[in-house]
Scaffold this active site. Sequence first.
Site, mmCIF file in Angstrom:
data_model
loop_
_atom_site.group_PDB
_atom_site.id
_atom_site.type_symbol
_atom_site.label_atom_id
_atom_site.label_comp_id
_atom_site.label_asym_id
_atom_site.label_seq_id
_atom_site.Cartn_x
_atom_site.Cartn_y
_atom_site.Cartn_z
ATOM 1 N N HIS A 54 6.462 -1.473 11.199
ATOM 2 C CA HIS A 54 6.913 -0.171 10.717
ATOM 3 C C HIS A 54 7.551 0.516 11.921
ATOM 4 C CE1 HIS A 54 3.291 -0.935 8.217
ATOM 5 N NE2 HIS A 54 3.934 -0.298 7.264
ATOM 6 N N ASP A 57 5.007 1.761 14.279
ATOM 7 C CA ASP A 57 4.126 0.788 14.958
ATOM 8 C C ASP A 57 4.718 0.520 16.343
ATOM 9 O OD1 ASP A 57 2.775 0.502 12.572
ATOM 10 O OD2 ASP A 57 3.808 -1.358 12.024
ATOM 11 N N MET A 88 11.272 -9.036 9.567
ATOM 12 C CA MET A 88 11.164 -7.950 8.580
ATOM 13 C C MET A 88 10.845 -6.638 9.277
ATOM 14 S SD MET A 88 8.544 -6.015 7.014
ATOM 15 C CE MET A 88 7.079 -6.555 6.149
ATOM 16 N N GLU A 181 7.449 -3.168 -2.548
ATOM 17 C CA GLU A 181 6.042 -3.599 -2.587
ATOM 18 C C GLU A 181 5.213 -2.640 -3.446
ATOM 19 O OE1 GLU A 181 4.406 -4.307 1.302
ATOM 20 O OE2 GLU A 181 2.344 -4.209 0.589
ATOM 21 N N LYS A 183 1.661 -1.298 -5.277
ATOM 22 C CA LYS A 183 0.220 -1.275 -5.016
ATOM 23 C C LYS A 183 -0.429 -0.392 -6.075
ATOM 24 C CE LYS A 183 -3.135 -0.442 -1.340
ATOM 25 N NZ LYS A 183 -3.335 -0.012 0.057
ATOM 26 N N GLU A 217 1.884 -8.330 -2.912
ATOM 27 C CA GLU A 217 0.760 -8.552 -1.994
ATOM 28 C C GLU A 217 -0.470 -8.970 -2.789
ATOM 29 O OE1 GLU A 217 0.018 -5.884 1.286
ATOM 30 O OE2 GLU A 217 -2.132 -5.848 0.833
ATOM 31 N N HIS A 220 -3.053 -6.400 -3.649
ATOM 32 C CA HIS A 220 -2.623 -5.241 -4.434
ATOM 33 C C HIS A 220 -2.780 -5.461 -5.932
ATOM 34 C CE1 HIS A 220 -0.033 -3.382 -0.960
ATOM 35 N NE2 HIS A 220 -1.300 -3.566 -0.644
ATOM 36 N N ASP A 245 3.280 -10.777 0.878
ATOM 37 C CA ASP A 245 2.177 -10.347 1.743
ATOM 38 C C ASP A 245 0.914 -11.094 1.323
ATOM 39 O OD1 ASP A 245 3.714 -8.598 3.198
ATOM 40 O OD2 ASP A 245 2.709 -6.777 2.511
ATOM 41 N N ASP A 255 -9.399 -1.166 -0.868
ATOM 42 C CA ASP A 255 -8.376 -1.972 -0.193
ATOM 43 C C ASP A 255 -8.993 -2.682 1.023
ATOM 44 O OD1 ASP A 255 -6.061 -2.966 0.888
ATOM 45 O OD2 ASP A 255 -5.250 -1.021 1.468
ATOM 46 N N ASP A 257 -8.011 -5.848 2.556
ATOM 47 C CA ASP A 257 -7.126 -6.549 3.504
ATOM 48 C C ASP A 257 -7.813 -7.688 4.258
ATOM 49 O OD1 ASP A 257 -4.733 -5.213 3.016
ATOM 50 O OD2 ASP A 257 -5.229 -3.575 4.379
ATOM 51 N N ASP A 287 -0.553 -9.816 5.664
ATOM 52 C CA ASP A 287 -0.773 -8.368 5.729
ATOM 53 C C ASP A 287 -2.270 -8.117 5.575
ATOM 54 O OD1 ASP A 287 -0.558 -5.691 5.856
ATOM 55 O OD2 ASP A 287 0.566 -5.427 3.997
#
Length: 387
Positions: A54, A57, A88, A181, A183, A217, A220, A245, A255, A257, A287
Site C-alpha cells: 500500500h 506501507d 502489485m 477485492e 470482503k 481472498e 473474505h 489473495d 478476520d 488472516d 495476504d
Amino acid sequence: TFTPTPADKFTFGLWTLGNTGRDPFGEPTRSPLTPAQIVDAIGQAGGAFGVNFHDNDLIPLDASDQASAQIKSDFRKALRRNKLKIPMATTNLFSDPVFKDGAFTSNDADIRAYAIQKTMRAMQLGAEFGAKIYVMWGGREGTESDATKDPILAVKRYRKAINFLCKYNLDQNFGFKFALEAKANEPRGHIYFAVTGSYLGFIETLDHPKMVGVNPEFAHENMVGLNFVHHVAQAIEHKKLFHIDLNDQVMCRYDQDFRFASNSYKQAFFLVKLLTDTQYRGFKHFDSHAYRQSDHQDVIEFAKGSMRSYKILEYKTDQFNKDKQIQKLVKLINRDNRKLTSLTNKFTKKNAAQLLATNFNRHKLAERRLPYEELDQLTFDLLMGVR
Ligand code: 3MF
Ligand code: MG
Ligand code: MG
Ligand code: MG
C-alpha cells in the site's frame, strides 16, 4: 521437494511479514520493521517472486520529500539484493480517520476527491516500482446504519471513481490492470460489494471493463461461510481472475488472516487444484500474517510454510489427476449424451420440438450410480498421504 522458486509467482505484502501482532484488544507483540527489513525477511524465506505494498506501507502519510527519497532508495537496494520485484500496488483508503465513512463512497465530495487523488499518487508510486497489477480494496466503503448512506448512490460514486482512475491509467500509460477485492465483514458494520460476485456484476457496468478484474481472498468469502473455490471459479470463467489473495481462517469468525492452508485443508486443496487445472498464471499473494505469538524467526517460518503448503497441494493435485481409481470414478459420474446435448446446446424451433418430444425415464435416471462417498474418501486418503 516443495521448494518454491520465482517461477511459482508467490508474493507477500509489506503489511504481511511486517505485521506486528496488534489486534483490536491488544498491543503489538513484535517490533515494527522498515520496508527494507521486511524485504530482507521475504528474501530470507526464499523463493518468492516479489513484494506488494500500500502507498503508506512504504511512505508514511506525512513523510517529507527527503525522508521518502531515503526510504525509496533503501527499499530499492533491498529489492535488488534479494532479487525481488514489485508486481502489485494498492492504496490505503482505510486507516486514516479521514476515511472513517468511506473513500470513493464517502458522503463528502471533498473526501471522495481526496481518495481519488491519493489513489492517483499511489498509482504513480506503484508504477515507479514497476507494478502492473493495481488492487482496490474498499475497506471503509459501507455503513453501520443504512440511515447514513444511500446504497444506490454508493454504487454510482464507486463507479465514477473507478472510471476516472481507468482513464488516468490510460492517460499516464501505466499499463495497470485493476483487481477489485471484495470482503464481507470487517471493518465496517456492512461493507458494499460483499463478495467477489458483486464485483463481477459491477465490472460490466464500467467504461473500461476489460481493464478491471477481481482479487478474491480466501478468508473474505470463508469468513461468512461461503465456498471460496466457487467464487474463484466464476471469476476464472469470466476471465476476471487478475490476482489472488491466499490465506485461511475458520469459517464465520473474525478476520483471522491465518497462514494459507493452515485450517481449511480440503478447500485449500480444491483451490490449488482449480488454479492448477485452469493454468492460472497470475500472482499468488499471501495476504496473511503469523500468529500473534510468533517472534521474527517464526514469521520467516510462516512465510516458508505458506509457499510450501501451496507446493504440496500442487503435488497432491498432480496425484489426484493421475490416480487411476479416482479418475475412473470422475469419468463414471460425468455421463455424456451427444444426441441430447446437441439439442440443448443451441435453441432452434426444431431442437425445442425434439426435446419436448423426448421421453425421459426419471426413475431410471435417478438410479444411476453416484459413488460420491467413495470418491470423497479417496480424496481424503490422498490428502492424508495414505494413498
Ligand atoms: C483486508 C485485506 C487488505 C487488502 C489490501 C490490498 C490489508 O482484509 O485483505 O489487506 O488485501 O488492502 O488491497
Ligand atoms: Mg483480508
Ligand atoms: Mg485482514
Ligand atoms: Mg486481501
